[in-house]
Design a protein around this motif. Structure first.
Motif, PDB file in Angstrom:
ATOM      1  N   GLU A 243       1.592   3.301   6.953  1.00 56.76           N
ATOM      2  CA  GLU A 243       0.845   2.416   6.775  1.00 56.76           C
ATOM      3  C   GLU A 243      -0.515   2.691   5.843  1.00 56.76           C
ATOM      4  O   GLU A 243      -0.385   2.094   5.153  1.00 56.76           O
ATOM      5  CB  GLU A 243       0.358   2.223   8.251  1.00 56.76           C
ATOM      6  CG  GLU A 243       1.340   2.040   9.573  1.00 56.76           C
ATOM      7  CD  GLU A 243       0.342   0.882  11.202  1.00 56.76           C
ATOM      8  OE1 GLU A 243       1.176   0.139  11.072  1.00 56.76           O
ATOM      9  OE2 GLU A 243      -0.627   1.328  10.915  1.00 56.76           O
ATOM     10  N   ARG A 244      -0.974   3.469   5.870  1.00 62.09           N
ATOM     11  CA  ARG A 244      -2.080   3.877   4.929  1.00 62.09           C
ATOM     12  C   ARG A 244      -1.236   4.075   3.971  1.00 62.09           C
ATOM     13  O   ARG A 244      -2.090   3.633   3.045  1.00 62.09           O
ATOM     14  CB  ARG A 244      -2.629   5.088   5.214  1.00 62.09           C
ATOM     15  CG  ARG A 244      -4.099   5.139   6.309  1.00 62.09           C
ATOM     16  CD  ARG A 244      -5.145   5.701   6.316  1.00 62.09           C
ATOM     17  NE  ARG A 244      -4.323   7.149   6.324  1.00 62.09           N
ATOM     18  CZ  ARG A 244      -4.758   7.943   7.848  1.00 62.09           C
ATOM     19  NH1 ARG A 244      -4.156   6.868   9.025  1.00 62.09           N
ATOM     20  NH2 ARG A 244      -4.235   8.592   8.154  1.00 62.09           N
ATOM     21  N   ARG A 245      -0.730   5.283   3.559  1.00 69.04           N
ATOM     22  CA  ARG A 245      -0.068   5.058   2.434  1.00 69.04           C
ATOM     23  C   ARG A 245       1.143   3.877   1.884  1.00 69.04           C
ATOM     24  O   ARG A 245       0.698   3.044   0.510  1.00 69.04           O
ATOM     25  CB  ARG A 245       1.359   5.918   2.386  1.00 69.04           C
ATOM     26  CG  ARG A 245       1.324   7.512   2.632  1.00 69.04           C
ATOM     27  CD  ARG A 245       1.930   8.359   1.888  1.00 69.04           C
ATOM     28  NE  ARG A 245       3.160   8.218   2.694  1.00 69.04           N
ATOM     29  CZ  ARG A 245       3.126   8.807   4.656  1.00 69.04           C
ATOM     30  NH1 ARG A 245       2.688   9.867   4.591  1.00 69.04           N
ATOM     31  NH2 ARG A 245       4.384   8.513   4.979  1.00 69.04           N
ATOM     32  N   ALA A 246       1.455   3.112   2.691  1.00 72.91           N
ATOM     33  CA  ALA A 246       1.889   1.361   2.618  1.00 72.91           C
ATOM     34  C   ALA A 246       0.468   0.256   2.035  1.00 72.91           C
ATOM     35  O   ALA A 246       0.759  -0.484   0.935  1.00 72.91           O
ATOM     36  CB  ALA A 246       2.566   0.767   3.639  1.00 72.91           C
ATOM     37  N   ALA A 247      -0.436   0.464   2.901  1.00 78.69           N
ATOM     38  CA  ALA A 247      -1.692  -0.019   1.902  1.00 78.69           C
ATOM     39  C   ALA A 247      -1.759   0.522   1.116  1.00 78.69           C
ATOM     40  O   ALA A 247      -2.592  -0.539   0.058  1.00 78.69           O
ATOM     41  CB  ALA A 247      -2.855  -0.170   3.460  1.00 78.69           C
ATOM     42  N   ASP A 248      -2.081   1.610   0.490  1.00 77.22           N
ATOM     43  CA  ASP A 248      -2.351   1.712  -0.600  1.00 77.22           C
ATOM     44  C   ASP A 248      -1.549   1.706  -1.426  1.00 77.22           C
ATOM     45  O   ASP A 248      -1.111   0.610  -2.762  1.00 77.22           O
ATOM     46  CB  ASP A 248      -2.439   3.512  -0.418  1.00 77.22           C
ATOM     47  CG  ASP A 248      -3.245   4.401   0.302  1.00 77.22           C
ATOM     48  OD1 ASP A 248      -4.410   3.266   0.363  1.00 77.22           O
ATOM     49  OD2 ASP A 248      -3.413   5.367   0.693  1.00 77.22           O
ATOM     50  N   ARG A 249      -0.388   1.571  -1.588  1.00 69.56           N
ATOM     51  CA  ARG A 249       1.505   0.843  -2.415  1.00 69.56           C
ATOM     52  C   ARG A 249       0.555  -0.916  -2.672  1.00 69.56           C
ATOM     53  O   ARG A 249       0.951  -1.161  -3.285  1.00 69.56           O
ATOM     54  CB  ARG A 249       2.551   1.051  -1.942  1.00 69.56           C
ATOM     55  CG  ARG A 249       2.608   2.688  -1.888  1.00 69.56           C
ATOM     56  CD  ARG A 249       4.287   2.572  -2.336  1.00 69.56           C
ATOM     57  NE  ARG A 249       4.751   2.671  -0.338  1.00 69.56           N
ATOM     58  CZ  ARG A 249       4.480   3.213   0.445  1.00 69.56           C
ATOM     59  NH1 ARG A 249       4.078   4.060   0.518  1.00 69.56           N
ATOM     60  NH2 ARG A 249       5.026   3.230   1.770  1.00 69.56           N
TER      61      ARG A 249
ATOM     62  N   TRP B  63      11.512   2.905  -3.058  1.00 70.42           N
ATOM     63  CA  TRP B  63      11.864   4.221  -2.580  1.00 70.42           C
ATOM     64  C   TRP B  63      11.743   5.264  -1.941  1.00 70.42           C
ATOM     65  O   TRP B  63      12.172   6.435  -0.642  1.00 70.42           O
ATOM     66  CB  TRP B  63      12.613   5.227  -3.821  1.00 70.42           C
ATOM     67  CG  TRP B  63      12.664   6.408  -3.442  1.00 70.42           C
ATOM     68  CD1 TRP B  63      14.003   7.355  -3.339  1.00 70.42           C
ATOM     69  CD2 TRP B  63      12.113   7.747  -3.628  1.00 70.42           C
ATOM     70  NE1 TRP B  63      14.464   8.121  -3.512  1.00 70.42           N
ATOM     71  CE2 TRP B  63      13.112   9.065  -3.980  1.00 70.42           C
ATOM     72  CE3 TRP B  63      10.585   7.884  -4.360  1.00 70.42           C
ATOM     73  CZ2 TRP B  63      12.607  10.303  -3.955  1.00 70.42           C
ATOM     74  CZ3 TRP B  63      10.450   9.611  -4.245  1.00 70.42           C
ATOM     75  CH2 TRP B  63      11.369  10.504  -4.256  1.00 70.42           C
ATOM     76  N   GLU B  64      10.174   5.297  -1.709  1.00 70.80           N
ATOM     77  CA  GLU B  64       9.086   6.098  -0.809  1.00 70.80           C
ATOM     78  C   GLU B  64       9.621   5.564   0.114  1.00 70.80           C
ATOM     79  O   GLU B  64       9.072   5.730   1.294  1.00 70.80           O
ATOM     80  CB  GLU B  64       8.142   6.130  -1.709  1.00 70.80           C
ATOM     81  CG  GLU B  64       8.070   6.928  -2.613  1.00 70.80           C
ATOM     82  CD  GLU B  64       6.246   6.807  -2.962  1.00 70.80           C
ATOM     83  OE1 GLU B  64       5.718   6.015  -2.003  1.00 70.80           O
ATOM     84  OE2 GLU B  64       6.203   7.197  -4.295  1.00 70.80           O
ATOM     85  N   GLU B  65       9.642   4.307   0.587  1.00 77.10           N
ATOM     86  CA  GLU B  65       9.807   3.339   2.017  1.00 77.10           C
ATOM     87  C   GLU B  65      10.686   4.009   2.479  1.00 77.10           C
ATOM     88  O   GLU B  65      11.224   4.624   3.516  1.00 77.10           O
ATOM     89  CB  GLU B  65       9.981   2.403   1.732  1.00 77.10           C
ATOM     90  CG  GLU B  65       8.278   1.507   1.086  1.00 77.10           C
ATOM     91  CD  GLU B  65       8.169  -0.329   1.234  1.00 77.10           C
ATOM     92  OE1 GLU B  65       9.697  -0.390   1.229  1.00 77.10           O
ATOM     93  OE2 GLU B  65       7.153  -0.770   1.078  1.00 77.10           O
TER      94      GLU B  65
END
Length: 493
Positions: free
Chosen positions: A360-366, A437-439
């Motif tokens: 979720e943090r990576r998604a928030a960064d994206r 792609w990362e998701e």
């Protein structure tokens, strides 16, 4: 001193309750049931045990701690002439009592007490019938009668749920003199419910010290049957309450284990197919965490705390029997094992939640990057338009006021602006494709149970076999066929 509690050389009574003196053998079978009450409504549903059982000098202790001990829900006398058994046919019981007990957790425990004639070994067929609830009253099974008495209705299958596997039997007998104390062979025959000899070194029978202190008292415990001889009536009633507590704890322990295994199954299949989003996984893990907290609380207050009665009832014989019974039934060790299982499942769930939080943090960064890109894109367009209109607003010879802004002579400036816009769109689209792609890569990570085998294969070199590619057994040239005869081959001459 005689078994009746008086001096041998005089009629003066001793300052304690006399020992139980009855002509019949009393058999009490305690059954666990799936019937429960809401714990918030338990207080007004049952009476204190001292109102229905003779607890002697210990009644005040049971009354003071009635919120933590079994209480009597109802008591009923059954018609002995209407009782029918599958194996036992030596007459009919002298009396029959049907009990419904209520535990603090809301569990309903049923007990059937019978007074029968005959020796201890002659009651073995009846013990077998009682253990398997092979008892009918007026043509109705005991399970149905017990359910009807508390208003249990059929479930979705149209059947009334019967007794659970957990149960324990108590055999009470009087002893007039040390000569009438049952021998070790009789004890094992009663506890194992079989009229067969045995080897003493291979036995799980426990003998609590406090119950065997007097020459005319016997206390022998097994996982399913306990034999109590020569004790006072109030001690027998305390033993009954301890057996009710132990059977209820055993049933609750099995239910906790079943629910824990259900949570383990849900945890292993939390991302089956690789299509579960981070939100769905977090929701599933939060449900498991909430359920584990309730299971741990139930394990503590319905099983572990129930094994300690010395804090509530200061009586050596009661405490000795209670602790030995929990030990003989294996509840202490099983509770520790299931507690460790719940703890480790909680640790695994917490680790998985940490992984989800990282996603979720990576998604928030994206999302932040996407927002910055969007703002930059808008700024680029605005700046480009400002450049365009600023170009036409300058006072220069390249800008002819007599020409239209769509004139071909302005093609280079339009081409430059279009190239800037296309570059912005390309940059935005490329970043969006990389984010998707990362998701997909995060969702595609195998987090099911078979991931453990792949982890071992990657870290320690384990080999994952495919059963479909298993070669057929073939014979090595020059080898002998497998011998099926395991006898020693003859010596060469």
């Amino acid at each position: 001193m005689s078994a009746a509690g008086t001096h041998s050389d005089g009629p003066a009574p001793l300052p304690f309750d006399p020992y139980a003196s009855r002509e019949k053998t009393r058999l009490t079978t305690v059954y666990s049931t799936p019937w429960t009450y809401d714990p918030a409504q338990v207080d007004g549903a049952a009476e204190r045990p001292g109102a229905n059982l003779n607890l002697g000098r210990l009644a005040k202790h049971y009354s003071r701690s009635d919120q933590q001990l079994p209480r009597v829900l109802r008591r009923e006398s059954l018609d002995c002439a209407s009782l029918a058994f599958r194996r036992w046919s030596d007459g009919e019981p002298a009396s029959a009592q049907l009990w419904h007990f209520l535990l603090p957790s809301g569990q309903v425990i049923v007990a059937l007490t019978l007074d029968v004639s005959g020796t201890l070994t002659e009651t073995i067929p009846l013990l077998e019938d009682l253990h398997y609830a092979s008892v009918e009253c007026a043509g109705l099974p005991l399970e149905q009668i017990a359910a009807d008495r508390i208003g249990c209705v059929p479930n979705g299958d149209g059947q009334v749920p019967g007794f659970l596997p957990e149960r324990h039997q108590l055999v009470f007998s009087s002893v007039d003199s040390p000569e009438h104390v049952p021998g070790e062979d009789t004890v094992q025959r009663v506890i194992y419910r079989t009229d067969l000899p045995y080897r003493a070194q291979h036995s799980s029978i426990c003998y609590p010290m406090e119950l065997n202190r007097r020459p005319t008292t016997v206390g022998a415990l097994g996982p399913y049957v306990s034999l109590i001889c020569g004790h006072q009536d109030y001690i027998e009633n305390c033993v009954l309450l301890s057996a009710v507590q132990a059977v209820g704890s055993a049933a609750r322990l099995r239910e906790i284990r079943e629910v824990a295994y259900a949570y383990v199954h849900r945890f292993r299949h939390r991302s089956a197919g690789g299509q579960s989003s981070a939100h769905d996984r977090r929701t599933a893990l939060e449900d498991i965490t909430d359920g584990l907290s309730q299971l741990e609380l139930e394990l503590s207050y319905s099983v572990e705390v129930g094994s300690d009665i010395g804090t509530l009832v200061p009586a050596l014989r009661v405490e000795s029997f209670h602790q030995e019974l929990f030990g003989a039934m294996g509840l202490t060790e099983r509770a520790a094992t299931i507690g460790q299982m719940l703890q480790r499942l909680g640790n695994a769930t917490a680790a998985e939640l940490t992984s989800v939080e990282s996603m979720e943090r990576r998604a928030a960064d994206r999302r932040r990057v996407r927002t910055v890109v969007s703002v930059t894109f808008v700024t680029t367009i605005t700046g480009t338009l400002s450049l365009l209109f600023g170009f036409f607003g300058v006072n220069a010879r390249q800008v002819d006021q007599h020409r239209s802004m769509f004139d071909n002579s302005y093609t280079p400036i339009y081409a430059l602006i279009t190239a800037i816009l296309l570059c912005a769109v390309a940059i935005f689209g490329a970043m969006r494709l990389q984010e998707r792609w990362e998701e997909r890569r995060d969702r595609g990570r195998t987090r099911t149970w078979e991931g453990t085998h792949r982890l071992l294969a990657r870290e320690v070199g384990a080999v994952i076999l495919d059963p479909a590619n298993a070669p057929a057994a073939r014979r090595i040239p020059g080898s002998r066929p497998a011998r099926t005869d395991r006898r020693t081959p003859p010596m060469p001459r």
